[in-house]
Design a protein around this motif. Sequence first.
Motif, short mmCIF file in Angstrom:
data_model
loop_
_atom_site.label_atom_id
_atom_site.label_comp_id
_atom_site.label_asym_id
_atom_site.label_seq_id
_atom_site.Cartn_x
_atom_site.Cartn_y
_atom_site.Cartn_z
N VAL A 17 0.84 -1.21 0.00
CA VAL A 17 0.00 0.00 0.00
C VAL A 17 0.87 1.26 0.00
O VAL A 17 0.63 2.21 -0.75
CB VAL A 17 -0.98 -0.01 1.20
CG1 VAL A 17 -1.65 1.35 1.37
CG2 VAL A 17 -2.01 -1.11 1.03
N ILE A 18 1.91 1.24 0.83
CA ILE A 18 2.80 2.40 0.91
C ILE A 18 3.56 2.59 -0.41
O ILE A 18 3.74 3.72 -0.87
CB ILE A 18 3.75 2.27 2.11
CG1 ILE A 18 2.93 2.40 3.40
CG2 ILE A 18 4.87 3.29 2.06
CD1 ILE A 18 3.67 1.99 4.66
N LEU A 20 2.45 1.76 -3.37
CA LEU A 20 1.45 2.32 -4.28
C LEU A 20 1.30 3.83 -4.06
O LEU A 20 1.30 4.61 -5.03
CB LEU A 20 0.10 1.62 -4.09
CG LEU A 20 -1.09 2.22 -4.85
CD1 LEU A 20 -0.88 2.11 -6.35
CD2 LEU A 20 -2.38 1.56 -4.41
N ILE A 21 1.20 4.24 -2.81
CA ILE A 21 1.12 5.67 -2.49
C ILE A 21 2.36 6.39 -3.02
O ILE A 21 2.27 7.48 -3.57
CB ILE A 21 0.95 5.88 -0.98
CG1 ILE A 21 -0.43 5.37 -0.53
CG2 ILE A 21 1.14 7.34 -0.59
CD1 ILE A 21 -0.60 5.25 0.97
N ILE A 24 2.06 6.94 -6.77
CA ILE A 24 1.07 7.99 -7.07
C ILE A 24 1.62 9.37 -6.73
O ILE A 24 1.55 10.30 -7.54
CB ILE A 24 -0.25 7.71 -6.31
CG1 ILE A 24 -0.91 6.45 -6.87
CG2 ILE A 24 -1.19 8.91 -6.39
CD1 ILE A 24 -2.05 5.91 -6.02
N VAL A 25 2.20 9.51 -5.54
CA VAL A 25 2.75 10.81 -5.14
C VAL A 25 3.93 11.19 -6.01
O VAL A 25 4.08 12.35 -6.40
CB VAL A 25 3.13 10.81 -3.64
CG1 VAL A 25 3.90 12.06 -3.27
CG2 VAL A 25 1.87 10.70 -2.79
N HIS A 49 10.00 10.89 -0.59
CA HIS A 49 9.60 9.83 -1.52
C HIS A 49 10.65 8.72 -1.57
O HIS A 49 10.33 7.54 -1.52
CB HIS A 49 9.37 10.44 -2.91
CG HIS A 49 8.94 9.45 -3.92
ND1 HIS A 49 9.83 8.87 -4.80
CD2 HIS A 49 7.72 8.93 -4.20
CE1 HIS A 49 9.17 8.04 -5.57
NE2 HIS A 49 7.89 8.05 -5.23
N SER A 56 9.31 0.92 2.12
CA SER A 56 8.18 0.06 1.73
C SER A 56 8.72 -1.28 1.23
O SER A 56 8.16 -2.34 1.54
CB SER A 56 7.29 0.73 0.68
OG SER A 56 7.96 0.85 -0.57
N TRP A 94 6.77 15.61 3.28
CA TRP A 94 5.72 15.88 2.30
C TRP A 94 4.86 17.06 2.73
O TRP A 94 4.49 17.89 1.90
CB TRP A 94 4.86 14.65 2.08
CG TRP A 94 5.51 13.61 1.20
CD1 TRP A 94 6.73 13.67 0.60
CD2 TRP A 94 4.95 12.36 0.83
NE1 TRP A 94 6.98 12.53 -0.12
CE2 TRP A 94 5.89 11.71 0.00
CE3 TRP A 94 3.77 11.71 1.13
CZ2 TRP A 94 5.68 10.45 -0.55
CZ3 TRP A 94 3.55 10.45 0.58
CH2 TRP A 94 4.49 9.83 -0.25
#
Length: 137
Positions: A17-18, A20-21, A24-25, A49, A56, A94
Amino acid sequence: MSLLQPKRGIFLLFGAVIALIGVIVGAGASHALKPVLSPQQLDWIEIGHRYLVWHSLALIALDCLPTDLRAAKWRGFAGYLFLAGILLFTGSLWLMGLTGVTGLGIVPPFGGSTFIAGWICLILYAVGLVRQGEDLR
């Protein structure tokens, strides 16, 4: 399973999940945010990032390690510390990048220290494996 020896798959789930984030970011920052943020703000986002992606992957790798050994508690500690480090380090960078609020600059060192503690726990786990005669492959 105890809190220190979390259920198989939990770090894989969080890590995926992290990651994937992170994708996207990363895509959003490189395309949509580049024209509106300062170079310093973009740098904060990029640093956060980078650490998010590496940790992750570390979370995903943790789920490949044996959990039925005496040293397995260190695996649990490492995973939770990596999660906390992602939240503190990446999250604060972030937020600084998106808002320009530099007062949050006090938080990333705590996140970095949490990452370091996580890696120390992973080393202790590995030492436990070696002492128990487990093959690290």
